[in-house]
Write a protein that holds these residues in place. Structure first.
Motif, mmCIF file in Angstrom:
data_model
loop_
_atom_site.group_PDB
_atom_site.id
_atom_site.type_symbol
_atom_site.label_atom_id
_atom_site.label_comp_id
_atom_site.label_asym_id
_atom_site.label_seq_id
_atom_site.Cartn_x
_atom_site.Cartn_y
_atom_site.Cartn_z
ATOM 1 N N GLU A 5 16.671 -19.677 39.487
ATOM 2 C CA GLU A 5 17.886 -20.420 39.840
ATOM 3 C C GLU A 5 18.968 -19.477 40.337
ATOM 4 O OE1 GLU A 5 19.409 -22.849 36.668
ATOM 5 O OE2 GLU A 5 17.390 -23.466 36.099
ATOM 6 N N LEU A 6 19.164 -18.376 39.643
ATOM 7 C CA LEU A 6 20.198 -17.425 40.019
ATOM 8 C C LEU A 6 19.847 -16.724 41.326
ATOM 9 C CD1 LEU A 6 21.004 -15.883 36.547
ATOM 10 C CD2 LEU A 6 22.322 -17.582 37.806
ATOM 11 N N GLY A 7 18.574 -16.432 41.519
ATOM 12 C CA GLY A 7 18.141 -15.789 42.753
ATOM 13 C C GLY A 7 18.481 -16.600 43.977
ATOM 14 N N GLU A 8 18.475 -17.908 43.841
ATOM 15 C CA GLU A 8 18.812 -18.780 44.966
ATOM 16 C C GLU A 8 20.288 -18.674 45.332
ATOM 17 O OE1 GLU A 8 17.537 -22.709 43.986
ATOM 18 O OE2 GLU A 8 15.445 -22.123 43.839
ATOM 19 N N GLN A 9 21.134 -18.174 44.423
ATOM 20 C CA GLN A 9 22.556 -18.046 44.682
ATOM 21 C C GLN A 9 22.909 -16.728 45.378
ATOM 22 O OE1 GLN A 9 24.983 -18.796 41.222
ATOM 23 N NE2 GLN A 9 23.452 -20.154 40.384
ATOM 24 N N LEU A 10 21.952 -15.810 45.473
ATOM 25 C CA LEU A 10 22.237 -14.504 46.065
ATOM 26 C C LEU A 10 22.365 -14.599 47.579
ATOM 27 C CD1 LEU A 10 19.839 -12.175 44.070
ATOM 28 C CD2 LEU A 10 22.295 -12.496 43.748
ATOM 29 N N ARG A 11 23.362 -13.935 48.092
ATOM 30 C CA ARG A 11 23.541 -13.827 49.538
ATOM 31 C C ARG A 11 22.799 -12.585 50.020
ATOM 32 N NH1 ARG A 11 30.051 -14.496 49.597
ATOM 33 N NH2 ARG A 11 30.132 -16.482 48.510
ATOM 34 N N PRO A 12 22.538 -12.489 51.309
ATOM 35 C CA PRO A 12 21.829 -11.306 51.818
ATOM 36 C C PRO A 12 22.540 -9.992 51.496
ATOM 37 C CG PRO A 12 21.898 -13.017 53.479
ATOM 38 C CD PRO A 12 22.760 -13.488 52.338
ATOM 39 N N GLU A 13 23.857 -10.004 51.414
ATOM 40 C CA GLU A 13 24.596 -8.773 51.124
ATOM 41 C C GLU A 13 24.754 -8.513 49.632
ATOM 42 O OE1 GLU A 13 27.681 -12.045 51.582
ATOM 43 O OE2 GLU A 13 25.869 -11.494 52.635
ATOM 44 N N SER A 14 24.137 -9.328 48.798
ATOM 45 C CA SER A 14 24.225 -9.162 47.350
ATOM 46 C C SER A 14 23.381 -7.984 46.886
ATOM 47 C CB SER A 14 23.735 -10.424 46.647
ATOM 48 O OG SER A 14 24.567 -11.513 46.934
ATOM 49 N N PHE A 15 23.783 -7.404 45.771
ATOM 50 C CA PHE A 15 23.019 -6.338 45.139
ATOM 51 C C PHE A 15 22.258 -6.935 43.969
ATOM 52 C CE2 PHE A 15 26.570 -3.027 46.102
ATOM 53 C CZ PHE A 15 26.291 -3.118 47.441
ATOM 54 N N ALA A 16 21.000 -6.624 43.866
ATOM 55 C CA ALA A 16 20.195 -7.033 42.712
ATOM 56 C C ALA A 16 19.119 -5.984 42.521
ATOM 57 C CB ALA A 16 19.568 -8.401 42.957
ATOM 58 N N GLY A 17 18.864 -5.663 41.278
ATOM 59 C CA GLY A 17 17.824 -4.679 41.008
ATOM 60 C C GLY A 17 18.130 -3.876 39.770
ATOM 61 N N THR A 18 17.451 -2.754 39.641
ATOM 62 C CA THR A 18 17.647 -1.878 38.490
ATOM 63 C C THR A 18 19.015 -1.213 38.586
ATOM 64 O OG1 THR A 18 16.754 0.051 39.604
ATOM 65 C CG2 THR A 18 15.169 -1.368 38.440
ATOM 66 N N PRO A 19 19.520 -0.691 37.475
ATOM 67 C CA PRO A 19 20.786 0.036 37.543
ATOM 68 C C PRO A 19 20.766 1.161 38.574
ATOM 69 C CG PRO A 19 20.303 -0.466 35.271
ATOM 70 C CD PRO A 19 19.083 -0.868 36.076
ATOM 71 N N ASP A 20 19.674 1.929 38.632
ATOM 72 C CA ASP A 20 19.600 3.017 39.619
ATOM 73 C C ASP A 20 19.647 2.490 41.047
ATOM 74 O OD1 ASP A 20 19.542 5.057 37.728
ATOM 75 O OD2 ASP A 20 17.347 5.071 37.627
#
Length: 69
Positions: A5-20
């Protein structure tokens, strides 16, 4: 299911991933001249996101605040 559900809210310029990965992405923007980024937590039901940012991401970023005059 919640992550999907949250992944669908991400825009192309969003950051998602590991802390590094997030540190690397913010670093790339800084190298390109960006002086400020805004972080948005999508799942306010999970304070772990803020804890992870505070403990794993923010300490790796240089403090680029301007000195007070």
């Amino acid at each position: 299911a919640r992550a999907a559900e949250l992944g669908e809210q991400l825009r192309p310029e969003s950051f998602a991933g590991t802390p590094d990965k997030i540190v690397d992405l913010i670093g790339r923007y800084a190298e390109a001249g960006v002086a400020r980024v805004y972080l948005r937590v999508l799942d306010l039901e999970d304070p772990g996101h803020l804890e992870l940012l505070a403990s794993e991401v923010l300490p790796q970023l240089p403090d680029r605040r301007r000195p007070s005059a």
